[in-house]
Write an enzyme that holds these catalytic residues in place. Sequence first.
Site, PDB file in Angstrom:
ATOM      1  N   GLY A  52      18.488  -5.087  13.083  1.00 56.87           N
ATOM      2  CA  GLY A  52      19.037  -4.640  14.455  1.00 56.87           C
ATOM      3  C   GLY A  52      18.910  -5.678  15.656  1.00 56.87           C
ATOM      4  N   ASP A 116      15.293  -3.752  18.337  1.00 53.76           N
ATOM      5  CA  ASP A 116      16.650  -3.356  19.280  1.00 53.76           C
ATOM      6  C   ASP A 116      16.491  -2.200  20.069  1.00 53.76           C
ATOM      7  OD1 ASP A 116      16.352  -1.514  17.163  1.00 53.76           O
ATOM      8  OD2 ASP A 116      18.632  -2.125  16.448  1.00 53.76           O
ATOM      9  N   ASP A 119      13.928   4.886  19.956  1.00 52.82           N
ATOM     10  CA  ASP A 119      14.701   6.401  20.004  1.00 52.82           C
ATOM     11  C   ASP A 119      13.403   7.299  19.751  1.00 52.82           C
ATOM     12  OD1 ASP A 119      16.305   8.152  19.881  1.00 52.82           O
ATOM     13  OD2 ASP A 119      17.310   7.586  18.071  1.00 52.82           O
ATOM     14  N   LYS A 147      16.040   4.651  24.745  1.00 56.27           N
ATOM     15  CA  LYS A 147      16.766   5.909  25.243  1.00 56.27           C
ATOM     16  C   LYS A 147      15.941   6.820  26.085  1.00 56.27           C
ATOM     17  CE  LYS A 147      19.958   6.032  21.373  1.00 56.27           C
ATOM     18  NZ  LYS A 147      20.466   6.995  20.386  1.00 56.27           N
ATOM     19  N   PHE A 168      24.440   7.435  21.468  1.00 55.00           N
ATOM     20  CA  PHE A 168      24.556   6.634  20.368  1.00 55.00           C
ATOM     21  C   PHE A 168      25.399   5.284  20.478  1.00 55.00           C
ATOM     22  CE2 PHE A 168      25.187   4.737  16.085  1.00 55.00           C
ATOM     23  CZ  PHE A 168      24.230   4.814  15.765  1.00 55.00           C
ATOM     24  N   VAL A 169      24.570   4.088  20.574  1.00 53.41           N
ATOM     25  CA  VAL A 169      25.271   2.978  21.291  1.00 53.41           C
ATOM     26  C   VAL A 169      25.448   1.902  20.057  1.00 53.41           C
ATOM     27  CG1 VAL A 169      24.673   2.978  23.676  1.00 53.41           C
ATOM     28  CG2 VAL A 169      22.918   1.974  21.933  1.00 53.41           C
ATOM     29  N   ASP A 175      23.923  -1.262  15.113  1.00 49.43           N
ATOM     30  CA  ASP A 175      25.129  -0.887  13.999  1.00 49.43           C
ATOM     31  C   ASP A 175      25.127   0.716  14.114  1.00 49.43           C
ATOM     32  OD1 ASP A 175      22.608  -0.356  12.661  1.00 49.43           O
ATOM     33  OD2 ASP A 175      24.046   0.093  10.630  1.00 49.43           O
TER      34      ASP A 175
HETATM   35  P1  IMP Z   1      13.090   5.044  16.039  1.00 42.95           P
HETATM   36  O1  IMP Z   1      12.535   4.934  14.828  1.00 42.95           O
HETATM   37  O2  IMP Z   1      13.618   6.418  16.113  1.00 42.95           O
HETATM   38  O3  IMP Z   1      12.471   4.676  17.404  1.00 42.95           O
HETATM   39  O4  IMP Z   1      14.629   4.375  15.887  1.00 42.95           O
HETATM   40  C1  IMP Z   1      14.599   3.094  15.875  1.00 42.95           C
HETATM   41  C2  IMP Z   1      15.854   2.655  14.897  1.00 42.95           C
HETATM   42  O5  IMP Z   1      16.888   3.596  14.917  1.00 42.95           O
HETATM   43  C3  IMP Z   1      16.481   1.304  15.447  1.00 42.95           C
HETATM   44  O6  IMP Z   1      16.086   0.396  15.053  1.00 42.95           O
HETATM   45  C4  IMP Z   1      17.982   1.738  15.082  1.00 42.95           C
HETATM   46  O7  IMP Z   1      18.022   1.116  13.766  1.00 42.95           O
HETATM   47  C5  IMP Z   1      18.121   3.288  14.893  1.00 42.95           C
HETATM   48  N1  IMP Z   1      18.865   3.677  16.277  1.00 42.95           N
HETATM   49  C6  IMP Z   1      18.424   4.519  16.929  1.00 42.95           C
HETATM   50  N2  IMP Z   1      19.375   4.921  17.947  1.00 42.95           N
HETATM   51  C7  IMP Z   1      20.330   3.888  17.698  1.00 42.95           C
HETATM   52  C8  IMP Z   1      21.579   3.771  18.636  1.00 42.95           C
HETATM   53  O8  IMP Z   1      21.971   4.481  19.441  1.00 42.95           O
HETATM   54  N3  IMP Z   1      22.319   2.961  17.855  1.00 42.95           N
HETATM   55  C9  IMP Z   1      22.128   2.101  16.855  1.00 42.95           C
HETATM   56  N4  IMP Z   1      20.866   2.400  16.175  1.00 42.95           N
HETATM   57  C10 IMP Z   1      20.060   3.494  16.489  1.00 42.95           C
HETATM   58 MG    MG Z   2      17.602  -0.733  13.182  1.00 42.85          MG
END
Ligand code: IMP
Ligand code: MG
Length: 198
Positions: A52, A116, A119, A147, A168-169, A175
């Site tokens: 990403g 990227d 979340d 987020k 969701f973006v 992606d």
């Molecule tokens: P985390 O581990 O929950 O912080 O999420 C990080 C990963 O989740 C990112 O590197 C993305 O691959 C994916 N992700 C989380 N939210 C989104 C979104 O809104 N769009 C696309 N990918 C996302």
């Molecule tokens: Mg990712």
Amino acid sequence: MANDHNQDLDRVLLTADQIAARVKQLAPEVLAGFEEEPGSTPEITPVPIMTGAFIFAADLIRQLPQKMQIHLMHASSYAGTATRTTAADPSQVKIDATLSNVPDDLTGRHVLVIDDILDSGHTLAAVTANLKQRNPAGLKTCVLLRKQRDAALDFPIDHVAFDIPDEFVVGYGLDYDGYYRNLPHIGVLSQAAIDAHR
Ligand code: IMP
Ligand code: MG
């Protein structure tokens, strides 16, 4: 145009121009974060998190003229290919050693993790824990998007380009099921498009 990815967006959240302007502004902030004393920045080692972060990292590092070596780290969630977001917990994040080229020993290196989106924070938690085992002299984190949700806001992060709503973006590297990374802007994916890939 038939097949245009843009048809699947509810709206554009950040235009290519807005992103470019912010990345340009962010680069000196990131450098300043590494300064041990004013005006002296150590050599930094960017570690973009694949896949990403590839477009964001490409733009950010080209705003940093310093001498540097870049290493890639590949992280993904075990939760399946069409996952909306994320692993249920940090142990679900898989770091793929064969797709990564980070040295085992980072002694003396000042690492800049580039991702990227923040979340749940599980990806960055797993990545930073992994990198800290390699004994870097310093480790900073930088994300393009964060987020507006408690988990993301509670995760300590050094640099954030944009805070965005909890939607969701896609685009600019992000992606859904592997698609949309090539969009030059960032947009909110429509529910119809999400359902169509399920
Ligand atoms: P985390 O581990 O929950 O912080 O999420 C990080 C990963 O989740 C990112 O590197 C993305 O691959 C994916 N992700 C989380 N939210 C989104 C979104 O809104 N769009 C696309 N990918 C996302
Ligand atoms: Mg990712």
